[in-house]
Scaffold this motif. Structure first.
Motif, PDB file in Angstrom:
ATOM      1  N   GLY A 148      -0.220   4.582   3.236  1.00 58.67           N
ATOM      2  CA  GLY A 148      -1.087   3.486   3.442  1.00 58.67           C
ATOM      3  C   GLY A 148      -0.822   3.779   5.061  1.00 58.67           C
ATOM      4  N   GLY A 206      -5.812   4.330   3.114  1.00 57.00           N
ATOM      5  CA  GLY A 206      -3.902   3.803   3.142  1.00 57.00           C
ATOM      6  C   GLY A 206      -4.835   2.684   4.405  1.00 57.00           C
ATOM      7  N   VAL A 257       1.219  -1.583   0.180  1.00 56.89           N
ATOM      8  CA  VAL A 257       0.027   0.183  -0.913  1.00 56.89           C
ATOM      9  C   VAL A 257       1.350   1.381  -0.067  1.00 56.89           C
ATOM     10  CG1 VAL A 257      -2.018   1.244   1.170  1.00 56.89           C
ATOM     11  CG2 VAL A 257      -1.570  -1.367   1.035  1.00 56.89           C
ATOM     12  N   GLU A 294       3.099  -1.484   3.555  1.00 62.07           N
ATOM     13  CA  GLU A 294       2.957  -0.128   3.555  1.00 62.07           C
ATOM     14  C   GLU A 294       4.188   1.263   2.968  1.00 62.07           C
ATOM     15  OE1 GLU A 294       2.267   3.510   5.196  1.00 62.07           O
ATOM     16  OE2 GLU A 294       2.982   2.789   6.820  1.00 62.07           O
ATOM     17  N   VAL A 302      -4.684  -1.408   4.952  1.00 64.80           N
ATOM     18  CA  VAL A 302      -3.812  -1.896   5.304  1.00 64.80           C
ATOM     19  C   VAL A 302      -4.400  -3.348   6.765  1.00 64.80           C
ATOM     20  CG1 VAL A 302      -1.480  -1.488   6.712  1.00 64.80           C
ATOM     21  CG2 VAL A 302      -1.291  -0.746   4.687  1.00 64.80           C
TER      22      VAL A 302
END
Length: 465
Positions: free
Chosen positions: A260, A265, A257, A281, A269
């Protein structure tokens, strides 16, 4: 009780697409990540009423469909044969390779990709009683008849008029006999197969099944845009309940991501991990990753691939929103908006592709409801979000053959720190929760969709809580 007979769907794909004006046969135009004919075949393949599918393809382009048989996606697709010079010629060629007078045959235009299971079933069931069946819808417009001087000569009663569609369905012996009689008529002329039966077998009743407005034929350039929008609407009307309440098991999946660290985001996650995925992330806040840099994005993906052994999905939620008239926006802010919101998704998609191609993974991007119409006060933002939609649709076509999918989430107004910073406090209940958007995003990871713009609405998500 009617006897059970075989049902064959004949897909008429002999057109060359002159009117659509895009330089290739219209049935090969890609919409929502697939050629139009593929969407049509998917609908027929999924029908329990169809036993076999035969495609009659434009002879000059027949090789373009070889991969459909080789892929194994269409178990009912038995043959792809060259069509004739006209619609009627193509039908005759199909009839010549079929056997069994009692066989049920459905002739369907390849460029009507929105045929649904109900229409197919109704046509097949009607052949238990009738030997010829048409599909049509009522006319919403008044139909007028004119003469050579463009003067009205008649205005038929609209309530009795219908607009013809396909499938047109027949017992094979009936349509074969109609064409045999037509062959002996030097003045033979018909625009469709029911017209041949109507003219040469006048004692055979032709039953009409009700079609749908969505069962449109992609013929003119504007039809391509309408069809694309219909696919978008279909994706928006996916069972959102199924997406958010039947989240996929992501055990063993590797997900990256970008963006994130907070907002949507961060919710993605958390939820993806809860579903069993290995998640990494990256963002400027948490890892110092600049998503505008191909080098930094490439390094991040390489790191993720090494730690997780595989990457199945890359999700991009990073973005910036700055409010103000364009003429008062600094060059620095303008470049930052364009680079973060549009250049970065393109860079990430390009760098992610080789990782995703190994396992048939997917990219998920994010747009905004402002992509459909530029909004005063954030012109650059709206423009970049429209660009993300076009990027999604284009890459779905480029990547389809390699099994890499790409979709775009279009959340309505969402309660995130970025939105609060731009708009301040807003009425309670008027915004989506970031967790709602995360559920839809994770749900998409378990689907086979590609090239779709999936809209998440406040009202719909409220009903599912």
């Amino acid at each position: 009780m009617p006897t059970q007979s075989r049902t064959v769907a004949v897909v008429l794909a002999g057109g060359i697409g002159v009117r659509v004006g895009l330089g290739i046969p219209k049935q090969l135009l890609k919409i929502a990540g697939k050629a139009i004919v593929e969407h049509t075949l998917e609908a027929l393949e999924a029908s329990e009423d169809i036993d076999e599918i035969l495609v009659m393809m434009n002879a000059d382009s027949i090789g373009e469909l070889d991969h459909l048989i080789e892929s194994g996606r269409f178990g009912k697709l038995s043959r792809i044969l060259p069509g004739g010079a006209t619609r009627n010629d193509t039908t005759k060629l199909a009839i010549s390779v079929l056997d069994g007078d009692d066989t049920k045959v459905l002739f369907h235009d390849a460029v009507r990709p929105f045929i649904d299971a109900r229409i197919i079933s109704d046509c097949v069931r009607a052949l238990d009683t009738y030997d010829a069946v048409d599909t049509a819808i009522a006319s919403a417009d008044t139909i007028i008849e004119i003469d050579a001087a463009s003067l009205i000569t008649a205005i038929p009663d609209r309530s009795r008029l219908r607009r013809g569609q396909t499938p047109q369905a027949f017992r094979l012996g009936t349509i074969r006999r109609a064409y045999e009689l037509a062959e002996g008529d030097p003045a033979f002329r018909a625009t469709d197969d029911c017209g041949v039966v109507f003219t040469y077998l006048p004692d055979v009743p032709i039953f009409v099944v009700e079609g749908t407005p969505e069962n449109m034929k992609v013929t003119e350039p504007i039809d391509v845009h309408i069809a694309d929008k219909l696919f978008q609407l279909q994706s928006a009307s996916l069972s959102m309940e199924r997406l958010v309440r039947e989240l996929p098991d992501l055990t063993g999946a590797g997900i990256v991501v970008f963006g994130g660290s907070y907002g949507i985001g961060a919710s993605i996650v958390e939820l993806a991990r809860a579903q069993g995925a290995d998640v990494m992330e990256f963002s400027r806040t948490s890892t110092g990753t600049d998503v505008r840099s191909a080098f930094q994005v490439g390094d991040a993906l390489t790191e993720a691939a090494q730690k997780m052994s595989r990457i199945d999905a890359v999700i991009v939620t990073a973005g910036v929103l700055r409010i103000g008239p364009l003429v008062e926006t600094s060059q620095e802010d303008l470049e930052h908006t364009i680079e973060t919101n549009l250049l970065a998704p393109a860079i990430i998609a390009r760098e992610a592709y080789p990782h995703l191609a190994r396992h048939g993974g997917q990219v998920v991007l994010f747009t905004s409801s402002s992509y459909t119409r530029g909004r005063s006060g954030y012109a650059a933002y709206s423009a970049t979000k429209a660009g993300v939609v076009n990027l999604t649709q284009a890459l779905s076509e480029e990547w389809a053959a390699d099994g890499v999918r790409i979709n775009c989430i279009n959340p309505q107004r969402t309660a995130t720190p970025m939105r609060t910073a731009a708009f301040g406090s807003e009425p309670e209940g008027s915004l989506l929760d970031a967790e709602d958007v995360a559920k839809v995003t994770v749900g998409i990871l378990g689907s086979e969709l590609t090239g779709q713009i999936v809209t998440v609405q406040v009202s719909e998500m409220k009903n599912l809580r």
